[in-house]
Design a protein around this motif. Structure first.
Motif, PDB file in Angstrom:
ATOM      1  N   LEU A  58       0.027  13.771   4.095  1.00 49.11           N
ATOM      2  CA  LEU A  58       0.983  13.605   2.917  1.00 49.11           C
ATOM      3  C   LEU A  58       0.283  14.274   1.715  1.00 49.11           C
ATOM      4  O   LEU A  58       0.858  15.276   1.057  1.00 49.11           O
ATOM      5  N   LEU A  59      -0.850  13.696   1.343  1.00 53.78           N
ATOM      6  CA  LEU A  59      -1.541  13.838   0.003  1.00 53.78           C
ATOM      7  C   LEU A  59      -2.054  15.263   0.040  1.00 53.78           C
ATOM      8  O   LEU A  59      -2.044  15.988  -0.968  1.00 53.78           O
ATOM      9  N   ASN A  60      -2.509  15.588   1.129  1.00 56.21           N
ATOM     10  CA  ASN A  60      -3.300  17.043   1.369  1.00 56.21           C
ATOM     11  C   ASN A  60      -2.274  18.113   1.424  1.00 56.21           C
ATOM     12  O   ASN A  60      -2.314  19.114   0.771  1.00 56.21           O
ATOM     13  N   ILE A  61      -0.985  17.839   1.748  1.00 55.73           N
ATOM     14  CA  ILE A  61       0.021  18.749   1.791  1.00 55.73           C
ATOM     15  C   ILE A  61       0.647  18.880   0.434  1.00 55.73           C
ATOM     16  O   ILE A  61       0.693  20.013  -0.203  1.00 55.73           O
ATOM     17  N   LEU A  62       0.977  17.682  -0.328  1.00 59.16           N
ATOM     18  CA  LEU A  62       1.153  17.847  -1.756  1.00 59.16           C
ATOM     19  C   LEU A  62       0.085  18.326  -2.630  1.00 59.16           C
ATOM     20  O   LEU A  62       0.430  19.370  -3.357  1.00 59.16           O
ATOM     21  N   ASP A  63      -1.181  18.314  -2.539  1.00 58.51           N
ATOM     22  CA  ASP A  63      -2.369  19.154  -3.068  1.00 58.51           C
ATOM     23  C   ASP A  63      -2.049  20.531  -2.807  1.00 58.51           C
ATOM     24  O   ASP A  63      -2.134  21.360  -3.756  1.00 58.51           O
ATOM     25  N   LEU A  64      -1.777  20.916  -1.707  1.00 64.26           N
ATOM     26  CA  LEU A  64      -1.834  22.142  -1.255  1.00 64.26           C
ATOM     27  C   LEU A  64      -0.885  22.884  -1.658  1.00 64.26           C
ATOM     28  O   LEU A  64      -0.823  24.158  -2.312  1.00 64.26           O
ATOM     29  N   VAL A  65       0.557  22.474  -1.643  1.00 63.14           N
ATOM     30  CA  VAL A  65       1.640  22.846  -2.261  1.00 63.14           C
ATOM     31  C   VAL A  65       1.555  23.268  -3.784  1.00 63.14           C
ATOM     32  O   VAL A  65       1.816  24.129  -4.405  1.00 63.14           O
ATOM     33  N   VAL A  66       1.120  22.232  -4.623  1.00 59.87           N
ATOM     34  CA  VAL A  66       0.912  22.152  -5.681  1.00 59.87           C
ATOM     35  C   VAL A  66      -0.274  23.344  -6.356  1.00 59.87           C
ATOM     36  O   VAL A  66       0.001  24.233  -7.279  1.00 59.87           O
ATOM     37  N   SER A  67      -1.207  23.240  -5.694  1.00 61.58           N
ATOM     38  CA  SER A  67      -2.321  24.340  -6.240  1.00 61.58           C
ATOM     39  C   SER A  67      -1.887  25.735  -5.621  1.00 61.58           C
ATOM     40  O   SER A  67      -2.583  26.672  -6.254  1.00 61.58           O
ATOM     41  N   ASN A  68      -1.295  26.036  -4.419  1.00 66.23           N
ATOM     42  CA  ASN A  68      -0.968  27.222  -4.154  1.00 66.23           C
ATOM     43  C   ASN A  68       0.237  27.934  -4.947  1.00 66.23           C
ATOM     44  O   ASN A  68       0.641  29.234  -4.693  1.00 66.23           O
ATOM     45  N   SER A  69       0.918  26.996  -5.495  1.00 61.66           N
ATOM     46  CA  SER A  69       2.546  27.370  -6.087  1.00 61.66           C
ATOM     47  C   SER A  69       2.277  27.488  -7.623  1.00 61.66           C
ATOM     48  O   SER A  69       3.134  28.300  -8.205  1.00 61.66           O
TER      49      SER A  69
END
Length: 460
Positions: free
Chosen positions: A198-209
């Protein structure tokens, strides 16, 4: 380089630990043990990302005792013995046993696990193991008997939402970005109850967007403003206005899905999830629920399961669960298996689905399955009973003189192609193994047996 978000948010106390209230909530068994300062050996069993390693680290910080860590992936028997030797030398009289934490203990070989036995039994170390696999399959029985097993569950929706809120409000990096969780369905679905994912997905979404802020132009040092543009010095220092808040960064399901493209399903073809899902699939067929059977099949297909494995299990189910209630089920299951061998993915999914629905909606009978198991049990108990003489072949003159085949009645010579005679060994003349069940197709077979054998096939 910044740490991953999951590592930055790893809790250090039980009060910050999210989930597993049945183990670490107020008055729960692990909390009481930890708060007492004395723990016994135990194994934490649960899926990835539910807090097994975190819990071990919290114990390490809480207890005033040496704490050793080994990973079953990289450690061998020598590493285990070295740690045990250090623990034995460093222990003071009457002090608590040092703790040895072994991550992924299910990957330890039998010899590696054997090397732990003596130290755990004599209290040289207190073992804490962590595993994603069923310890009753992967951990040797002597070691298992010396440890309590505590089961950790996938995090529930409320736990995951609490973790998301904590991340966007307390993390040093995320709280500067004014994140708004407008929708959380995709985040929760993709995480599958795994906090780390969950945290990895959140980190990915924020950093890539997040857009990259434009650079502020800086005047060259050598340039001098024209005289007319010189700003007069103000004697009083005016109050500096606060910087405007950053615009909200809104997370929606669409944004998450566009970043991830596909759902990283939790399905390990060599792990326990593999066996859990195939078990659910077969039990859904047995329970005549075609929707559930299709769902579990879809989980296997999306997880990359071998189509031949699915087809083989349906052949077994057709024999074991449907049997004589619908003999065509076995024919269709074999046809589906043959089709899978011929065409492969992705079209094989259609043949598998057809067979799946047919098996699930068929009437059920396990009379043949029960009958052969009962016959096998009888054979193991009674041994090699002799074949009655009249059932034996007599290809030689001597065999005929000894009575082989004497008195055998050829059924096709009689009306209805049947005549009563003894087919069982002498000691089992009245023994029954097959008991008809009451599906329409099987009822016809039972009625024929009644007509042929009379009272022998009457059920009590």
């Amino acid at each position: 380089m910044s740490q991953p978000l999951a590592e930055r948010l790893r809790p250090t106390t039980l009060d910050d630990y999210i989930g597993q209230k049945h183990l670490v909530g107020d008055g729960a068994v692990l909390r009481r043990m930890i708060e007492s300062g004395r723990i016994s050996s135990f194994i934490l069993w649960g899926p990835p990302g539910v807090g097994k390693t975190t819990l071990a680290q919290i114990i390490a910080r809480r207890l005033d005792t040496p704490f050793y860590t080994l990973s079953a992936v990289t450690s061998g028997v020598k590493d285990v013995r070295d740690v045990i030797e250090r623990a034995q030398k460093g222990r003071f009289f009457n002090s608590a046993s040092p703790i040895l934490f072994i991550d992924e203990i299910h990957r330890f070989s039998k010899s590696q696990q054997d090397s732990l036995l003596g130290a755990v039994e004599r209290g040289i170390v207190t073992l804490i193991g962590a595993t994603t696999e069923n310890p009753s399959f992967e951990v040797i029985r002597p070691l298992l008997s010396r440890c309590q097993i505590y089961v950790l569950q996938p995090l529930e929706k409320d736990d995951l939402l609490e973790l998301l809120h904590r991340a966007i409000t307390t993390d040093v990096e995320l709280r500067q970005k004014n994140i708004v969780l407008k929708e959380t369905g995709a985040l929760l679905r993709y995480s599958g109850g795994d906090a780390r994912k969950l945290l990895n997905i959140l980190d990915l979404v924020v950093s890539n967007s997040l857009p990259v802020p434009p650079a502020v132009p800086v005047a060259p040092e050598s340039s001098v403003a024209p005289e007319s543009s010189v700003v007069p010095v103000v004697s009083e220092v005016s109050e500096v206005p606060e910087a405007p808040a950053a615009p909200a960064f809104v997370i929606t399901d669409e944004l998450v899905e566009s970043c991830l493209q596909q759902n990283p399903l939790a399905y390990d073809k060599d792990g326990e999830m593999h066996y859990d899902i195939i078990s659910a699939f077969i039990k859904s067929i047995r329970g005549s629920d075609p929707d559930a059977a299709l769902y579990w099949m879809a989980r296997m297909i999306e997880g990359g399961e071998d189509p031949q494995f699915i087809a083989r299990r349906m052949v077994i189910s057709a024999s074991e669960d449907i049997g004589l209630a619908n003999p065509n089920a076995l024919l269709l299951a074999n046809a589906a298996f043959d089709t899978v061998m011929k065409i492969g993915w992705p079209e094989a999914r259609i043949a598998l689905a057809e067979c799946c629905v047919y098996l699930a909606t068929s009437p059920k009978s396990n009379s043949a399955y029960l009958g052969i198991d009962e016959a096998l049990a009888n054979v193991r108990q009674t041994g090699n009973l002799p074949v009655p003489l009249h059932l034996r072949n007599a290809p030689t003159k001597l065999m005929k003189q000894l009575g082989y085949s004497d008195g055998y009645k050829y059924p096709h010579d009689f009306p209805g192609h049947f005549t009563q005679q003894q087919y069982m060994p002498d000691d089992l003349v009245s023994q029954r193994f097959w008991h008809a069940q009451h599906s329409p197709a099987e009822q016809k077979l039972y009625e024929r047996m009644l007509n042929c054998w009379g009272d022998r096939y009457k059920e009590d």
